[in-house]
Design a protein around this motif. Structure first.
Motif, short mmCIF file in Angstrom:
data_model
loop_
_atom_site.label_atom_id
_atom_site.label_comp_id
_atom_site.label_asym_id
_atom_site.label_seq_id
_atom_site.Cartn_x
_atom_site.Cartn_y
_atom_site.Cartn_z
N PRO A 9 11.82 2.27 6.59
CA PRO A 9 12.59 1.32 6.04
C PRO A 9 14.24 1.47 6.05
CG PRO A 9 10.53 1.46 4.67
CD PRO A 9 10.73 2.64 5.61
N LEU A 10 14.83 0.46 6.09
CA LEU A 10 16.44 0.66 6.09
C LEU A 10 16.96 1.01 4.89
CD1 LEU A 10 18.49 0.66 8.30
CD2 LEU A 10 19.12 -1.72 7.60
N ALA A 11 16.48 0.17 3.93
CA ALA A 11 16.96 0.11 2.63
C ALA A 11 15.94 -0.12 1.58
CB ALA A 11 17.88 -0.91 2.43
N ALA A 12 16.30 0.53 0.35
CA ALA A 12 15.23 0.30 -0.95
C ALA A 12 15.83 0.19 -2.03
CB ALA A 12 14.50 1.78 -0.81
N LYS A 44 19.87 0.44 -1.68
CA LYS A 44 20.50 1.77 -1.02
C LYS A 44 19.93 2.29 0.21
CE LYS A 44 23.36 2.32 -4.60
NZ LYS A 44 24.74 2.38 -4.46
N SER A 45 20.68 3.06 0.92
CA SER A 45 20.24 3.65 2.14
C SER A 45 18.80 4.27 2.02
CB SER A 45 21.16 4.33 2.99
OG SER A 45 20.46 4.94 4.15
N ALA A 46 17.81 3.84 2.54
CA ALA A 46 16.62 4.45 2.58
C ALA A 46 16.45 6.09 3.05
CB ALA A 46 15.36 3.83 3.29
N MET A 47 17.71 6.20 3.79
CA MET A 47 17.71 7.65 4.18
C MET A 47 17.60 8.76 3.04
SD MET A 47 18.75 7.63 7.69
CE MET A 47 19.89 8.68 8.26
N THR A 48 18.22 8.06 1.93
CA THR A 48 18.21 9.09 0.79
C THR A 48 16.89 9.41 0.11
OG1 THR A 48 18.96 7.36 -0.79
CG2 THR A 48 20.54 8.51 0.27
N TYR A 49 15.87 8.68 0.36
CA TYR A 49 14.51 8.68 -0.26
C TYR A 49 13.58 9.46 0.52
CZ TYR A 49 16.36 4.90 -3.24
OH TYR A 49 17.17 4.12 -4.14
N LEU A 50 12.60 10.30 -0.16
CA LEU A 50 11.50 10.60 0.84
C LEU A 50 10.45 9.65 0.83
CD1 LEU A 50 11.48 13.97 -1.30
CD2 LEU A 50 12.29 13.61 1.24
N TRP A 51 9.85 9.73 2.00
CA TRP A 51 8.94 8.76 2.65
C TRP A 51 7.68 9.34 2.87
CZ3 TRP A 51 10.05 3.88 1.37
CH2 TRP A 51 11.39 3.29 1.15
N ASP A 52 6.30 8.64 2.53
CA ASP A 52 5.08 9.04 2.91
C ASP A 52 4.73 7.89 3.68
OD1 ASP A 52 4.42 11.30 1.71
OD2 ASP A 52 3.66 10.51 -0.27
N GLU A 53 3.96 8.30 4.84
CA GLU A 53 3.16 7.17 5.40
C GLU A 53 1.94 6.67 4.68
OE1 GLU A 53 2.88 9.36 10.00
OE2 GLU A 53 1.16 8.43 9.21
N CYS A 54 1.92 5.31 4.92
CA CYS A 54 1.03 4.45 4.17
C CYS A 54 -0.26 4.83 4.67
CB CYS A 54 1.39 3.23 4.53
SG CYS A 54 -0.14 2.08 3.65
N GLU A 55 -1.17 5.22 3.88
CA GLU A 55 -2.51 5.74 3.94
C GLU A 55 -3.41 4.94 4.46
OE1 GLU A 55 -4.11 7.76 0.68
OE2 GLU A 55 -2.49 9.40 0.40
N SER A 56 -3.11 3.50 4.11
CA SER A 56 -4.14 2.55 4.64
C SER A 56 -3.72 2.01 6.12
CB SER A 56 -3.91 1.37 3.68
OG SER A 56 -4.04 1.43 2.53
N CYS A 57 -2.71 2.22 6.66
CA CYS A 57 -2.10 1.50 7.84
C CYS A 57 -1.68 2.76 8.55
CB CYS A 57 -1.40 0.44 7.79
SG CYS A 57 0.25 0.90 7.18
#
Ligand SMILES: [Zn+2]
Ligand SMILES: [Zn+2]
Length: 80
Positions: A9-12, A44-57
């Motif tokens: 995602p771009l922003a969160a 805020k820019s989502a670049m600053t967050y850490l992300w996990d792939e959604c396990e469901s999809c």
């Protein structure tokens, strides 16, 4: 054919963690309503967050023909 993975995602929102892929959301106030009140957070820019792939999809945003309910179709969940 398997659906391809979505970009992150771009922003969160920094408060409720709502997600947005709209450039115009960046640095704007979050528009989610939480418990009857508008969220006071800011996208805020989502670049600053850490992300996990959604396990469901598996980051595709889809489960079969349906939008994945676990991630709201974004394919990613915020880490932590
Ligand atoms: Zn928010
Ligand atoms: Zn998902």
């Amino acid at each position: 054919m398997r659906p391809s993975k979505l970009p992150k995602p771009l922003a969160a929102c920094n408060v409720c963690h709502a997600l947005s892929n709209l450039h115009e959301s960046l640095n704007h106030r979050c528009d989610k309503v939480v418990s009857g009140r508008r969220c006071y957070g800011t996208y805020k820019s989502a670049m600053t967050y850490l992300w996990d792939e959604c396990e469901s999809c598996e980051a595709t945003g889809k489960v079969g023909p349906q939008t994945c309910s676990a991630c709201g179709g974004f394919g990613w969940t915020m880490y932590g």
